[in-house]
Motif scaffolding. Structure first.
Motif, PDB file in Angstrom:
ATOM      1  N   VAL A  80       0.857  -1.189   0.000  1.00  0.00           N
ATOM      2  CA  VAL A  80       0.000   0.000   0.000  1.00  0.00           C
ATOM      3  C   VAL A  80       0.890   1.235   0.000  1.00  0.00           C
ATOM      4  O   VAL A  80       1.837   1.322   0.787  1.00  0.00           O
ATOM      5  N   LEU A  81       0.598   2.160  -0.902  1.00  0.00           N
ATOM      6  CA  LEU A  81       1.348   3.409  -0.912  1.00  0.00           C
ATOM      7  C   LEU A  81       0.829   4.308   0.208  1.00  0.00           C
ATOM      8  O   LEU A  81      -0.379   4.471   0.368  1.00  0.00           O
ATOM      9  N   VAL A  82       1.749   4.838   0.996  1.00  0.00           N
ATOM     10  CA  VAL A  82       1.373   5.745   2.082  1.00  0.00           C
ATOM     11  C   VAL A  82       2.147   7.039   1.857  1.00  0.00           C
ATOM     12  O   VAL A  82       3.316   7.142   2.199  1.00  0.00           O
ATOM     13  N   SER A  83       1.484   8.002   1.238  1.00  0.00           N
ATOM     14  CA  SER A  83       2.192   9.211   0.805  1.00  0.00           C
ATOM     15  C   SER A  83       1.523  10.467   1.342  1.00  0.00           C
ATOM     16  O   SER A  83       0.310  10.520   1.491  1.00  0.00           O
ATOM     17  N   ASN A  84       2.344  11.474   1.612  1.00  0.00           N
ATOM     18  CA  ASN A  84       1.812  12.770   2.063  1.00  0.00           C
ATOM     19  C   ASN A  84       1.599  13.714   0.894  1.00  0.00           C
ATOM     20  O   ASN A  84       1.580  14.923   1.081  1.00  0.00           O
ATOM     21  N   VAL A 104      -5.669   6.338   2.170  1.00  0.00           N
ATOM     22  CA  VAL A 104      -6.195   7.687   2.332  1.00  0.00           C
ATOM     23  C   VAL A 104      -6.293   7.998   3.820  1.00  0.00           C
ATOM     24  O   VAL A 104      -6.408   7.092   4.655  1.00  0.00           O
ATOM     25  N   GLY A 105      -6.234   9.276   4.143  1.00  0.00           N
ATOM     26  CA  GLY A 105      -6.310   9.683   5.541  1.00  0.00           C
ATOM     27  C   GLY A 105      -5.433  10.877   5.799  1.00  0.00           C
ATOM     28  O   GLY A 105      -4.854  11.455   4.872  1.00  0.00           O
ATOM     29  N   LYS A 106      -5.319  11.221   7.082  1.00  0.00           N
ATOM     30  CA  LYS A 106      -4.493  12.373   7.447  1.00  0.00           C
ATOM     31  C   LYS A 106      -3.021  12.057   7.175  1.00  0.00           C
ATOM     32  O   LYS A 106      -2.591  10.916   7.212  1.00  0.00           O
ATOM     33  N   PHE A 107      -2.250  13.122   6.940  1.00  0.00           N
ATOM     34  CA  PHE A 107      -0.842  12.965   6.589  1.00  0.00           C
ATOM     35  C   PHE A 107      -0.034  12.298   7.710  1.00  0.00           C
ATOM     36  O   PHE A 107      -0.321  12.488   8.889  1.00  0.00           O
ATOM     37  N   LYS A 108       0.982  11.545   7.315  1.00  0.00           N
ATOM     38  CA  LYS A 108       1.965  11.041   8.282  1.00  0.00           C
ATOM     39  C   LYS A 108       2.583  12.249   8.998  1.00  0.00           C
ATOM     40  O   LYS A 108       2.788  13.266   8.351  1.00  0.00           O
ATOM     41  N   PRO A 109       2.928  12.228  10.234  1.00  0.00           N
ATOM     42  CA  PRO A 109       2.978  11.040  11.106  1.00  0.00           C
ATOM     43  C   PRO A 109       1.657  10.650  11.774  1.00  0.00           C
ATOM     44  O   PRO A 109       1.684   9.915  12.749  1.00  0.00           O
ATOM     45  N   SER A 110       0.544  11.117  11.285  1.00  0.00           N
ATOM     46  CA  SER A 110      -0.726  10.644  11.838  1.00  0.00           C
ATOM     47  C   SER A 110      -0.828   9.131  11.633  1.00  0.00           C
ATOM     48  O   SER A 110      -0.277   8.582  10.681  1.00  0.00           O
ATOM     49  N   ARG A 111      -1.543   8.480  12.536  1.00  0.00           N
ATOM     50  CA  ARG A 111      -1.724   7.034  12.405  1.00  0.00           C
ATOM     51  C   ARG A 111      -2.765   6.682  11.343  1.00  0.00           C
ATOM     52  O   ARG A 111      -2.911   5.530  10.961  1.00  0.00           O
ATOM     53  N   SER A 112      -3.440   7.697  10.905  1.00  0.00           N
ATOM     54  CA  SER A 112      -4.622   7.506  10.071  1.00  0.00           C
ATOM     55  C   SER A 112      -4.394   6.590   8.848  1.00  0.00           C
ATOM     56  O   SER A 112      -5.105   5.605   8.653  1.00  0.00           O
ATOM     57  N   MET A 113      -3.396   6.904   8.035  1.00  0.00           N
ATOM     58  CA  MET A 113      -3.195   6.094   6.825  1.00  0.00           C
ATOM     59  C   MET A 113      -2.656   4.697   7.147  1.00  0.00           C
ATOM     60  O   MET A 113      -2.938   3.739   6.434  1.00  0.00           O
ATOM     61  N   PHE A 114      -1.895   4.593   8.237  1.00  0.00           N
ATOM     62  CA  PHE A 114      -1.395   3.272   8.656  1.00  0.00           C
ATOM     63  C   PHE A 114      -2.576   2.374   9.017  1.00  0.00           C
ATOM     64  O   PHE A 114      -2.646   1.211   8.613  1.00  0.00           O
ATOM     65  N   GLN A 115      -3.529   2.961   9.797  1.00  0.00           N
ATOM     66  CA  GLN A 115      -4.686   2.175  10.217  1.00  0.00           C
ATOM     67  C   GLN A 115      -5.566   1.825   9.030  1.00  0.00           C
ATOM     68  O   GLN A 115      -6.068   0.709   8.928  1.00  0.00           O
ATOM     69  N   PHE A 116      -5.699   2.773   8.117  1.00  0.00           N
ATOM     70  CA  PHE A 116      -6.473   2.513   6.909  1.00  0.00           C
ATOM     71  C   PHE A 116      -5.904   1.292   6.167  1.00  0.00           C
ATOM     72  O   PHE A 116      -6.633   0.369   5.806  1.00  0.00           O
ATOM     73  N   ALA A 117      -4.585   1.295   5.993  1.00  0.00           N
ATOM     74  CA  ALA A 117      -3.948   0.208   5.235  1.00  0.00           C
ATOM     75  C   ALA A 117      -4.121  -1.131   5.948  1.00  0.00           C
ATOM     76  O   ALA A 117      -4.376  -2.160   5.310  1.00  0.00           O
ATOM     77  N   MET A 118      -4.006  -1.118   7.271  1.00  0.00           N
ATOM     78  CA  MET A 118      -4.138  -2.381   8.009  1.00  0.00           C
ATOM     79  C   MET A 118      -5.576  -2.886   7.965  1.00  0.00           C
ATOM     80  O   MET A 118      -5.805  -4.086   7.823  1.00  0.00           O
ATOM     81  N   GLN A 119      -6.526  -1.950   8.058  1.00  0.00           N
ATOM     82  CA  GLN A 119      -7.934  -2.363   7.978  1.00  0.00           C
ATOM     83  C   GLN A 119      -8.241  -2.948   6.606  1.00  0.00           C
ATOM     84  O   GLN A 119      -8.898  -3.979   6.479  1.00  0.00           O
ATOM     85  N   GLN A 120      -7.744  -2.299   5.578  1.00  0.00           N
ATOM     86  CA  GLN A 120      -8.020  -2.748   4.213  1.00  0.00           C
ATOM     87  C   GLN A 120      -7.464  -4.146   3.941  1.00  0.00           C
ATOM     88  O   GLN A 120      -8.045  -4.914   3.198  1.00  0.00           O
ATOM     89  N   THR A 121      -6.313  -4.442   4.529  1.00  0.00           N
ATOM     90  CA  THR A 121      -5.648  -5.694   4.187  1.00  0.00           C
ATOM     91  C   THR A 121      -5.788  -6.752   5.277  1.00  0.00           C
ATOM     92  O   THR A 121      -5.425  -7.904   5.059  1.00  0.00           O
ATOM     93  N   GLY A 122      -6.296  -6.347   6.446  1.00  0.00           N
ATOM     94  CA  GLY A 122      -6.437  -7.303   7.546  1.00  0.00           C
ATOM     95  C   GLY A 122      -5.112  -7.676   8.191  1.00  0.00           C
ATOM     96  O   GLY A 122      -5.022  -8.682   8.895  1.00  0.00           O
ATOM     97  N   ALA A 123      -4.059  -6.872   7.958  1.00  0.00           N
ATOM     98  CA  ALA A 123      -2.752  -7.191   8.553  1.00  0.00           C
ATOM     99  C   ALA A 123      -2.679  -6.671   9.987  1.00  0.00           C
ATOM    100  O   ALA A 123      -3.250  -5.624  10.300  1.00  0.00           O
ATOM    101  N   THR A 124      -1.999  -7.415  10.857  1.00  0.00           N
ATOM    102  CA  THR A 124      -1.754  -6.941  12.219  1.00  0.00           C
ATOM    103  C   THR A 124      -0.484  -6.096  12.217  1.00  0.00           C
ATOM    104  O   THR A 124       0.357  -6.244  11.319  1.00  0.00           O
ATOM    105  N   PRO A 125      -0.315  -5.216  13.217  1.00  0.00           N
ATOM    106  CA  PRO A 125       0.883  -4.347  13.230  1.00  0.00           C
ATOM    107  C   PRO A 125       2.183  -5.141  13.100  1.00  0.00           C
ATOM    108  O   PRO A 125       3.125  -4.688  12.458  1.00  0.00           O
ATOM    109  N   GLU A 126       2.251  -6.336  13.713  1.00  0.00           N
ATOM    110  CA  GLU A 126       3.490  -7.130  13.649  1.00  0.00           C
ATOM    111  C   GLU A 126       3.817  -7.539  12.212  1.00  0.00           C
ATOM    112  O   GLU A 126       4.968  -7.828  11.896  1.00  0.00           O
TER     113      GLU A 126
END
Ligand SMILES: [Mg+2]
Length: 362
Positions: A80-84, A104-126
């Motif tokens: 997943v591309l995570v770009s500001n 999509v979401g608020k710009f890094k360093p917000s957690r927003s896009m990280f959480q979006f990507a994990m929700q979309q793919t079902g990946a855990t933080p680890e």
């Protein structure tokens, strides 16, 4: 100043700089090996776009980056591309070209896009690793989201003006993070550069030779100073001590006059200080051992290697000299010395590398 390629230990950083500490640093995207990331349990790669995947503002993804992405996808990675970027049209175009999605979401360093990507793919933080070129967005965002991060050097010099300002602060942080490096690249999910001087063992041997040269100079100068330059009671210290030794009949056991009675003391002093010098610098600089634990055990092993090196030197010199001296004594002595010194240098280097300063596999 950049963080050299290697693995970093966030917990070893200060409280303030901890949040800016990446899991590891790599030269660029291409020096990261996706297969090893996969084997370490990662399943989702979050990829920064500008100056990680392609130069800032460029519309064209370099062929090498493209290949890297498809290789990772072939292994099974979700990307997943995570770009500001503010240019969403361009980002969507890049995503489409690579057959990946963009968060999509608020710009890094917000957690927003990280959480979006994990929700979309079902990946855990680890299972997630963020790859990006900026400490204050990519690394900080990853740390806040509880995911690992790999910091890469920016692909191009050209950058957004705000980024240029961040780079100044990055330098300050980088200085505070350098000591948290755990190991050089050899146990990392990173492909080592192939040039011979990039190879760790070659660099180590070069450093080892520098330390050896320094120790020789120290040894030589201490001997010469003690023997010929330290005054005592109107004469030389060496003569005075030598005379005492001769009168006590200790010197007469091995020397013909006072000066030669003293010389072993000068040699021994120079030799011991040079040995300590070698131990200190090879430990700290050549083999990069941090902390004081095991120092005593390492020193014991170091002495064992060094003393056996001296014996080996004597043995080789003796054999070579005896084989050659029939023709010419001087040539024999020179060849014997050079050959023995060369062989013993390797003996000492590998002895220190594989025995005295061997790091425990963790
Ligand atoms: Mg970037």
């Amino acid at each position: 100043m950049r963080l050299p390629p290697g693995r970093y230990n966030r917990m070893a950083a200060g409280r303030m700089s901890r949040r800016f500490c990446p899991t590891s640093a790599s030269e660029n995207l291409l020096t990261i090996e996706p297969q090893l990331l996969w084997e370490s349990g990662k399943r989702l790669i979050l990829l920064d776009a500008d100056n990680t995947l392609l130069p800032w503002r460029s519309e064209e993804i370099p062929e090498t980056s493209r290949l890297w992405v498809s290789r990772a996808q072939a292994i099974g990675f979700k990307i997943v591309l995570v770009s500001n970027t503010r240019n969403q049209a361009r980002l969507q175009m890049l995503a489409k070209e690579l057959n990946v999605t963009a968060a999509v979401g608020k710009f890094k360093p917000s957690r927003s896009m990280f959480q979006f990507a994990m929700q979309q793919t079902g990946a855990t933080p680890e299972e997630v690793v963020m790859i990006g070129d900026q400490i204050f967005t990519d690394v900080l965002g990853a740390n806040r989201s509880g995911v690992d991060s790999i910091l890469v050097h920016p692909l191009a010099e050209r950058e957004f003006i705000g980024t240029k300002f961040n780079r100044l602060l990055e330098k300050v942080i980088t200085r505070r993070l350098l000591h948290t490096m755990q190991s050089e690249e050899d146990d990392l999910p990173i492909v080592k550069p192939q040039g011979i001087f990039q190879r760790k063992i070659v660099r180590q041997f070069a450093k080892f030779c520098v330390v050896g040269g320094l120790s020789f100079l120290i040894d030589y100068n201490i001997r010469m100073t003690l023997q010929f330059a330290v005054p005592y009671g109107g004469g030389l210290l060496s003569d005075h001590v030598g005379n005492v030794l001769m009168q006590a009949r200790i010197g007469t056991l091995y020397a013909r006059d006072a000066a030669s009675a003293f010389f072993p003391i000068a040699s021994l002093t120079g030799g011991v200080i040079a040995l300590l010098n070698s131990f200190f610098w090879n430990r700290k600089w050549t083999f990069r051992i941090a902390g004081a634990e095991e120092r005593a055990a390492q020193f014991r092993k170091f002495v064992i290697i060094s003393v056996s090196g001296i014996l080996l030197n004597t043995l080789i010199s003796g054999i070579v000299f005896n084989l050659m001296h029939l023709q010419d004594d001087k040539v024999g002595a020179r060849v014997a010395t050079v050959l023995a010194t060369g062989i013993v240098a390797f003996w000492n280097f590998f002895g220190q590398r594989l025995y005295a300063f061997k790091k425990d596999p963790k």
